[in-house]
Scaffold this motif. Structure first.
Motif, mmCIF file in Angstrom:
data_model
loop_
_atom_site.group_PDB
_atom_site.id
_atom_site.type_symbol
_atom_site.label_atom_id
_atom_site.label_comp_id
_atom_site.label_asym_id
_atom_site.label_seq_id
_atom_site.Cartn_x
_atom_site.Cartn_y
_atom_site.Cartn_z
ATOM 1 N N PHE A 26 3.295 -7.596 -7.949
ATOM 2 C CA PHE A 26 3.521 -8.190 -6.634
ATOM 3 C C PHE A 26 2.952 -9.593 -6.611
ATOM 4 N N ILE A 27 3.497 -10.381 -5.694
ATOM 5 C CA ILE A 27 2.992 -11.725 -5.489
ATOM 6 C C ILE A 27 2.600 -11.891 -4.034
ATOM 7 N N ILE A 28 1.662 -12.807 -3.816
ATOM 8 C CA ILE A 28 1.195 -13.138 -2.471
ATOM 9 C C ILE A 28 1.193 -14.648 -2.348
ATOM 10 N N ARG A 29 1.683 -15.114 -1.237
ATOM 11 C CA ARG A 29 1.610 -16.546 -0.932
ATOM 12 C C ARG A 29 0.558 -16.727 0.138
ATOM 13 N N LYS A 30 -0.463 -17.516 -0.189
ATOM 14 C CA LYS A 30 -1.550 -17.771 0.764
ATOM 15 C C LYS A 30 -1.873 -19.259 0.728
ATOM 16 N N ASN A 31 -1.801 -19.878 1.877
ATOM 17 C CA ASN A 31 -2.061 -21.317 1.988
ATOM 18 C C ASN A 31 -1.258 -22.096 0.957
ATOM 19 N N ASN A 32 -0.028 -21.672 0.741
ATOM 20 C CA ASN A 32 0.929 -22.283 -0.180
ATOM 21 C C ASN A 32 0.556 -22.147 -1.652
ATOM 22 N N ASP A 33 -0.446 -21.339 -1.973
ATOM 23 C CA ASP A 33 -0.721 -20.943 -3.361
ATOM 24 C C ASP A 33 -0.076 -19.579 -3.578
ATOM 25 N N VAL A 34 0.277 -19.279 -4.816
ATOM 26 C CA VAL A 34 0.905 -17.999 -5.135
ATOM 27 C C VAL A 34 0.039 -17.273 -6.160
ATOM 28 N N PHE A 35 -0.233 -15.991 -5.895
ATOM 29 C CA PHE A 35 -1.037 -15.152 -6.774
ATOM 30 C C PHE A 35 -0.211 -13.927 -7.150
ATOM 31 N N ALA A 36 -0.329 -13.477 -8.400
ATOM 32 C CA ALA A 36 0.442 -12.314 -8.868
ATOM 33 C C ALA A 36 -0.488 -11.325 -9.561
ATOM 34 N N TYR A 37 -0.224 -10.037 -9.325
ATOM 35 C CA TYR A 37 -1.015 -8.959 -9.919
ATOM 36 C C TYR A 37 -0.108 -7.803 -10.301
ATOM 37 N N LEU A 38 -0.553 -7.016 -11.278
ATOM 38 C CA LEU A 38 0.126 -5.761 -11.550
ATOM 39 C C LEU A 38 -0.087 -4.861 -10.347
ATOM 40 N N ASN A 39 0.899 -4.064 -10.012
ATOM 41 C CA ASN A 39 0.819 -3.160 -8.865
ATOM 42 C C ASN A 39 0.168 -1.860 -9.306
ATOM 43 N N GLN A 40 -1.147 -1.949 -9.541
ATOM 44 C CA GLN A 40 -1.876 -0.806 -10.074
ATOM 45 C C GLN A 40 -3.337 -0.886 -9.644
ATOM 46 N N CYS A 41 -3.759 0.079 -8.859
ATOM 47 C CA CYS A 41 -5.160 0.120 -8.426
ATOM 48 C C CYS A 41 -6.050 0.464 -9.616
ATOM 49 N N PRO A 42 -7.152 -0.258 -9.810
ATOM 50 C CA PRO A 42 -8.041 0.055 -10.936
ATOM 51 C C PRO A 42 -8.767 1.394 -10.796
ATOM 52 N N HIS A 43 -8.755 1.988 -9.608
ATOM 53 C CA HIS A 43 -9.448 3.255 -9.384
ATOM 54 C C HIS A 43 -8.653 4.434 -9.947
ATOM 55 N N LEU A 44 -7.400 4.601 -9.494
ATOM 56 C CA LEU A 44 -6.594 5.744 -9.927
ATOM 57 C C LEU A 44 -5.307 5.359 -10.639
ATOM 58 N N GLY A 45 -5.032 4.051 -10.719
ATOM 59 C CA GLY A 45 -3.801 3.604 -11.350
ATOM 60 C C GLY A 45 -2.569 3.752 -10.484
ATOM 61 N N VAL A 46 -2.754 4.060 -9.206
ATOM 62 C CA VAL A 46 -1.624 4.252 -8.291
ATOM 63 C C VAL A 46 -1.124 2.899 -7.796
ATOM 64 N N ARG A 47 0.106 2.906 -7.274
ATOM 65 C CA ARG A 47 0.664 1.695 -6.672
ATOM 66 C C ARG A 47 -0.124 1.346 -5.417
ATOM 67 N N LEU A 48 -0.237 0.066 -5.147
ATOM 68 C CA LEU A 48 -1.015 -0.403 -4.006
ATOM 69 C C LEU A 48 -0.231 -0.467 -2.701
ATOM 70 N N ASP A 49 1.082 -0.687 -2.768
ATOM 71 C CA ASP A 49 1.864 -0.919 -1.552
ATOM 72 C C ASP A 49 1.976 0.341 -0.708
ATOM 73 N N TRP A 50 1.783 0.172 0.589
ATOM 74 C CA TRP A 50 1.877 1.297 1.522
ATOM 75 C C TRP A 50 3.264 1.386 2.120
ATOM 76 N N GLN A 51 4.049 0.333 2.023
ATOM 77 C CA GLN A 51 5.470 0.272 2.356
ATOM 78 C C GLN A 51 6.049 -0.784 1.424
ATOM 79 N N PRO A 52 7.369 -0.805 1.215
ATOM 80 C CA PRO A 52 7.912 -1.843 0.337
ATOM 81 C C PRO A 52 7.463 -3.246 0.744
#
Length: 111
Positions: A26-52
């Motif tokens: 997933f990517i996030i745009r914040k203050n016109n910067d863009v950040f990208a991460y794997l969609n994987q919680c380091p705790h259980l490895g589950v997806r982070l999104d609660w809705q698409p």
């Protein structure tokens, strides 16, 4: 580099999920910067999104895990609250070029 989307497709202070070659991110745009991460919680490895495309808490200040509510800093992916406190989301290098957001899977963890 892999083009994800046009920057105009991602409003400021919002997030969007993608699947590329069976890898979810997933990517996030914040203050016109863009950040990208794997969609994987380091705790259980589950997806982070609660809705698409929903990765941020209600106030849009932190990334929030849908399973246990862990909170992560948008800029670094560091967990600041929850069962994986101190851990980091796997970061993916981003580049905004000619109005498009690009990622580099070969350069995970770099800024």
């Amino acid at each position: 580099m892999h083009k994800l989307c046009d920057l105009s497709d991602l409003p400021n202070n919002d997030s969007k999920g993608f699947t590329i070659n069976e890898t979810t991110l997933f990517i996030i745009r914040k203050n016109n910067d863009v950040f990208a991460y794997l969609n994987q919680c380091p705790h259980l490895g589950v997806r982070l999104d609660w809705q698409p495309d929903k990765f941020l808490n209600y106030e849009k200040e932190f990334i929030q895990c849908s399973t246990h509510g862990a909170l992560f800093l948008i800029e670094t992916g560091k967990c600041i609250a929850g069962p994986c406190s101190g851990c980091h989301l796997p970061k993916i290098h981003t580049l905004v070029k000619d109005g498009s957001v690009h990622i580099n899977f070969d350069n995970k963890g770099s800024d």
